[in-house]
Each structure stands twice: as structure tokens, then as C-alpha cells.
Write an enzyme that holds these catalytic residues in place. Structure first.
Site, short mmCIF file in Angstrom:
data_model
loop_
_atom_site.label_atom_id
_atom_site.label_comp_id
_atom_site.label_asym_id
_atom_site.label_seq_id
_atom_site.Cartn_x
_atom_site.Cartn_y
_atom_site.Cartn_z
N HIS A 59 0.85 -1.20 0.00
CA HIS A 59 0.00 0.00 0.00
C HIS A 59 0.88 1.25 0.00
O HIS A 59 1.26 1.75 1.05
CB HIS A 59 -0.94 -0.02 1.21
N HIS A 61 1.66 5.17 -2.20
CA HIS A 61 1.23 6.16 -3.20
C HIS A 61 2.49 6.70 -3.86
O HIS A 61 3.29 7.37 -3.21
CB HIS A 61 0.44 7.29 -2.52
N LEU A 62 2.66 6.40 -5.14
CA LEU A 62 3.86 6.87 -5.86
C LEU A 62 3.60 8.18 -6.60
O LEU A 62 4.52 8.79 -7.11
CB LEU A 62 4.38 5.80 -6.83
N ARG A 63 2.33 8.56 -6.69
CA ARG A 63 1.92 9.90 -7.18
C ARG A 63 2.08 10.14 -8.67
O ARG A 63 1.55 11.13 -9.17
CB ARG A 63 2.64 11.02 -6.42
N ASN A 93 -4.75 6.60 -7.10
CA ASN A 93 -5.25 7.99 -7.02
C ASN A 93 -4.22 8.98 -7.58
O ASN A 93 -3.73 9.86 -6.89
CB ASN A 93 -5.70 8.36 -5.61
N ASP A 151 -8.61 3.55 -3.30
CA ASP A 151 -8.01 4.13 -2.10
C ASP A 151 -7.84 5.65 -2.20
O ASP A 151 -7.51 6.20 -3.24
CB ASP A 151 -6.65 3.51 -1.82
N HIS A 178 -10.72 0.93 1.11
CA HIS A 178 -10.51 2.12 1.96
C HIS A 178 -11.84 2.36 2.64
O HIS A 178 -12.80 2.83 2.02
CB HIS A 178 -10.09 3.30 1.07
N ASP A 304 1.08 2.74 3.75
CA ASP A 304 0.22 3.80 3.20
C ASP A 304 1.09 5.03 2.92
O ASP A 304 0.67 6.17 3.17
CB ASP A 304 -0.96 4.13 4.12
N HIS A 308 3.66 14.08 0.58
CA HIS A 308 3.07 15.36 0.17
C HIS A 308 4.16 16.42 0.16
O HIS A 308 5.17 16.29 0.85
CB HIS A 308 1.97 15.77 1.15
O1 DOR Z 1 -3.82 9.69 4.62
C1 DOR Z 1 -4.11 9.30 3.51
N1 DOR Z 1 -3.44 9.72 2.40
N2 DOR Z 1 -5.15 8.48 3.37
C2 DOR Z 1 -5.64 8.15 2.18
O2 DOR Z 1 -6.57 7.41 2.12
C3 DOR Z 1 -5.06 8.72 0.95
C4 DOR Z 1 -3.67 9.11 1.14
C5 DOR Z 1 -3.16 9.99 0.05
O3 DOR Z 1 -3.33 9.66 -1.13
O4 DOR Z 1 -2.52 11.02 0.35
ZN ZN Z 2 -6.87 4.81 2.18
ZN ZN Z 3 -3.54 4.90 0.80
#
Ligand code: DOR
Ligand code: ZN
Ligand code: ZN
Length: 425
Positions: A59, A61-63, A93, A151, A178, A304, A308
Site C-alpha cells: 500500500h 502512493h507513488l503519485r 489515485n 483508495d 478504503h 500507506d 506530500h
Molecule cells: O492519509 C491518507 N493519504 N489516506 C488516504 O486514504 C489517501 C492518502 C493519500 O493519497 O494522500
Molecule cells: Zn486509504
Molecule cells: Zn492509501
């Protein structure tokens, strides 16, 4: 080329042995006492260190595509190998959303160009993650997606979720859920309780998570289709999963280091590095999550990893983005808080971080054994250091763990028999 890892303590699925490990052509070919190799061979001396199965973080997020200011596939993979991670599954996402075969292929191509860890894209459940129409699940699977998830957003419509589970199951994929009732969250940014009142921040009830966990378990049970619950944060969610498992429901579940380490009293209202969705909760939640990891209710530990940029985080708490950049600290935090403290053994921890994710998603790796891919991490459990987000390789410096003293430094990360990371210290 051969790779010999000598003199280490090798962590097998259920025990530790002092042994050498030999890899050739990307595979582990031998684990034995004192292996000697005559021909040309790369050697890692792991004396005093532990040799574990490469971490599989299912899980992250590579963005990329779309949010390269937060992270891109190259920076995310560099951060992953620095964290001892040999394989990641990345959430859809992005922008455009990974809801079709073209984006799945794009991510795989970019990951190949990066040439660091293995990257398995997770396809969206619905087009544009809008919760309305199913995405091209079959085509995404053909292109290499290993699961589906919306997610970042819940699938509000239970009928769409039902269809998604049925379609995905037909293609041998699982839905990663999610769990969040958005109406009940109603703009909450932290756990609802004493501390949210104290800080004057809008809270979100445990029930907002538990209602959706219940729904997804109910769907799984009624349809007899496996389901996976993402980032469990509540004691009551753990209880729901435990009871479902005892009835034979095919539910698996993950949690993250921040949910078994942090409580909401660290939230003061100005440092948004503690802002994450679901929110960190209270002592009884932390205790239940640890018990859930111990008794098998919670199958795996993921990060997760949600990088950012500074401008997304250095704003008023209510406006800041949700998420923690976690991929570089997950091993050390998990080792320090679960193994060093005597709550899990090291083989048990590696089952949570490597073996179980491989099983849940039917991807390769997850265990050190002859014939397995040579995805290996060498760690120094005695090495102590202080976490400093500003030193992260990830573009996301957003961690609530700054200043935490941890044990368990990643020394080498090996993917398919090649050294992809070597610590400088
Ligand atoms: O804290 C989170 N960040 N929860 C999520 O479900 C999405 C994720 C994000 O993509 O930044
Ligand atoms: Zn999530
Ligand atoms: Zn996530």
C-alpha cells in the site's frame, strides 16, 4: 553474476539460522552453513547483521502520473529500496487515475526505467475513482494490475462495490477497501474524542471506519468472495475482522506503523504531519491493533506511504493534506516497537511485512528459500538512529516521527540478486 551473503543470521519463515545465502541469476539457490564459491562472485559480509526477505509494501502512493511534485516513480522507488522494500503496490489515485490499461502500462514502464524495486500497479475500482462506473478491470489485469482499489476514497455505493468484488474475483483480483463513511466523517480531520475537543479540531468517529468495514465484510460473506481491508485504525474494526475470520469469512487486513505507535494526544493543531486518513486514535486502539497483529487478525503491515509537498502540509491543520511519508521508516519503527519490545518475533514481523502481502496478492517473493527470487534485505538491528524527515530520499518529508530514536538500519537491499541500495553509514 552470483551474490554471496556471508555470516549473517538468515530469517526464514518461522525461525532464524546462522547461514550463508547464495543467489544466482536472480534466484536464491542455496541457504547453508559456510558456502564457498570458486568463480567470480559479489560478496556481502553480513556478520552481526540479519538477512530478511525483501519487504513487500502493498500500500503505497507513488503519485506519478500527475502529482510529481509530491513523489514520482523514481523517487518513490529510491525511497523504497532505502527502506528495505523490494516490491511495492501503488495506489491508483493519480492524475489521470489509474483506471485503465494504458496507465497501468505507463507505471510499469516507468518502474522498469527506474530499475530499482518491483512495482505492481493497483487499478481503480471505478472510472476516475468517481464511485459510479466500474473501471476496465479485466484490461488492467492483463496489463499487470495486481488488485483493485479506490483508495483515498471509499466506494459509497454498496451495489457498485458488490459488482466490483464479483468482477474482480472473476479475474482473480482482490478489492482493497478504503473504509470510510464520508457522510459520517462530515469534514472531520482527527479522531473524535477528548483530544479533538481540546484542540478545537473537527473529529471523525470510529464508526465512520467501522461501518464500511462491516459493509465490506458483509459483502464478502454474502458473496463468498475474498476482500482486503486497508489501514485498520480502530479497536472496534479489529474486533469486526476477528469475528468475521472466526466465521470463515475470507477477509484479510492491514495496518500501518502510525496506528500501532501513535495516539491522538500528539495532535496539537499546528503540526499537520500527524494528519492522516484514517486518523490516529487512542490508547485502546493501539493496544487492540497490536493484539490483532499478534493473534493474526491483522495479516500485514504496510505504510500507506503518502508523500506530500511542504505546501500541502505547512498550512492550517484543517486545510492540510492527509498522509504520512512512511516507506523509509517502516522497518525500523516496526522492529523497534514490535520486536525489540518483545511483542512479536523477527520471523513474525517479516511474515507481516513480506510473506503475507505476497500471499494476499499472489505475487512472487515474501520468503527466503531456495528457488525464490533473490529479493533480500540486510539489516543491522543494533544500529540506533534518530528519524529526520528532512533526510528522506522521498520527496515527501512529511513524518510525525521526527526525533524518534529507532533501531534497525537497512544496510543492503537486493532485488533479483542485484544490490539496489547500500547504506552510506
Ligand atoms: O492519509 C491518507 N493519504 N489516506 C488516504 O486514504 C489517501 C492518502 C493519500 O493519497 O494522500
Ligand atoms: Zn486509504
Ligand atoms: Zn492509501
Amino acid at each position: 553474476m552470483k551474490l554471496l551473503i556471508k555470516n549473517g543470521t538468515v530469517v526464514l519463515k518461522d525461525r532464524e539460522v546462522k547461514a550463508d545465502l547464495l543467489a544466482e541469476d536472480g534466484k536464491i539457490i542455496k541457504i547453508a552453513d559456510k558456502i564457498s564459491v570458486k568463480d567470480k562472485c559479489e560478496v556481502i559480509d553480513a556478520e552481526g547483521k540479519h538477512v530478511v526477505a525483501g519487504i513487500i509494501d502493498m500500500h503505497v502512493h507513488l503519485r506519478e502520473p500527475g502529482f510529481e511534485g509530491k513523489e514520482d516513480i523514481l523517487s518513490g522507488c529510491r525511497a523504497a529500496v532505502a527502506g528495505g522494500v523490494t516490491q511495492v503496490c501503488c495506489m491508483p489515485n493519480t492524475n489521470p487515475v489509474c483506471d485503465n490499461a494504458v496507465v497501468v502500462s505507463y507505471i510499469k514502464t516507468r518502474a522498469q526505467q527506474a530499475g530499482l524495486c518491483k512495482v505492481n500497479p493497483i487499478g481503480a475500482i471505478t472510472r476516475g475513482q468517481n464511485g459510479e462506473e466500474l473501471a476496465d478491470i479485466g484490461k488492467m489485469k492483463e496489463a499487470g494490475a495486481v488488485a483493485i482499489s479506490d483508495d483515498g476514497k471509499p466506494v459509497d455505493n454498496s451495489y457498485i462495490m458488490r459488482l466490483a468484488m464479483e468482477y474482480a474475483d472473476g479475474f482473480g483480483l482482490k478489492c482493497l477497501c478504503h473504509c470510510e463513511d464520508k457522510n459520517l466523517v462530515n469534514g472531520g480531520v482527527v479522531n473524535e474524542g477528548y483530544n479533538s475537543t481540546l484542540c478545537g479540531l473537527k473529529g471523525s468517529l470510529r464508526a465512520a471506519e467501522d461501518i464500511m468495514i462491516s459493509r465490506d465484510i458483509a459483502l464478502s460473506e454474502s458473496l463468498d468472495i475474498p476482500v482486503h481491508i486497508c489501514h485498520v485504525s480502530t479497536y472496534s474494526g479489529v474486533a469486526l475482522i476477528k469475528s468475521a475470520k472466526s466465521r470463515g469469512v475470507k477477509v484479510t487486513a492491514e495496518t500501518c506503523p502510525h496506528y500501532f505507535i501513535l495516539t491522538d494526544d500528539i495532535i496539537t493543531g499546528y503540526d499537520a504531519n500527524t494528519k492522516v486518513n484514517p486518523p490516529v486514535r487512542e490508547r485502546r486502539d493501539v493496544e487492540a491493533i497490536i493484539r490483532g497483529l499478534q493473534d493474526g487478525t491483522l495479516d500485514c503491515i504496510v505504510t500507506d506511504h503518502a508523500p506530500h509537498s511542504l505546501k500541502d502540509k505547512q498550512v492550517e491543520y484543517n486545510l492540510a493534506a492527509f498522509g504520512i511519508s512512511g516507506i523509509e521508516t517502516s522497518f525500523a519503527l516496526s522492529y523497534t516497537y514490535l520486536v525489540k519490545s518483545g511483542l512479536l518475533t523477527l520471523p513474525q514481523l517479516m511474515q507481516k511485512m513480506s510473506f503475507a502481502p505476497a500471499e494476499i496478492l499472489s505475487v512472487e517473493g515474501g520468503e527466503l528459500k531456495e528457488g525464490a527470487p533473490a529479493d533480500i534485505t540486510v539489516v543491522d538491528l543494533s544500529k540506533k538512529y534518530v528519524i529526520d524527515g528532512n533526510k528522506f530520499i522521498s520527496k515527501g518529508k512529511n513524518t510525525p516521527f521526527n526525533g524518534y530514536e529507532v533501531y534497525g538500519a537497512v544496510e543492503y537491499t537486493v532485488v533479483d540478486g542485484d544490490i539496489k541500495y547500500k547504506s552510506k553509514a
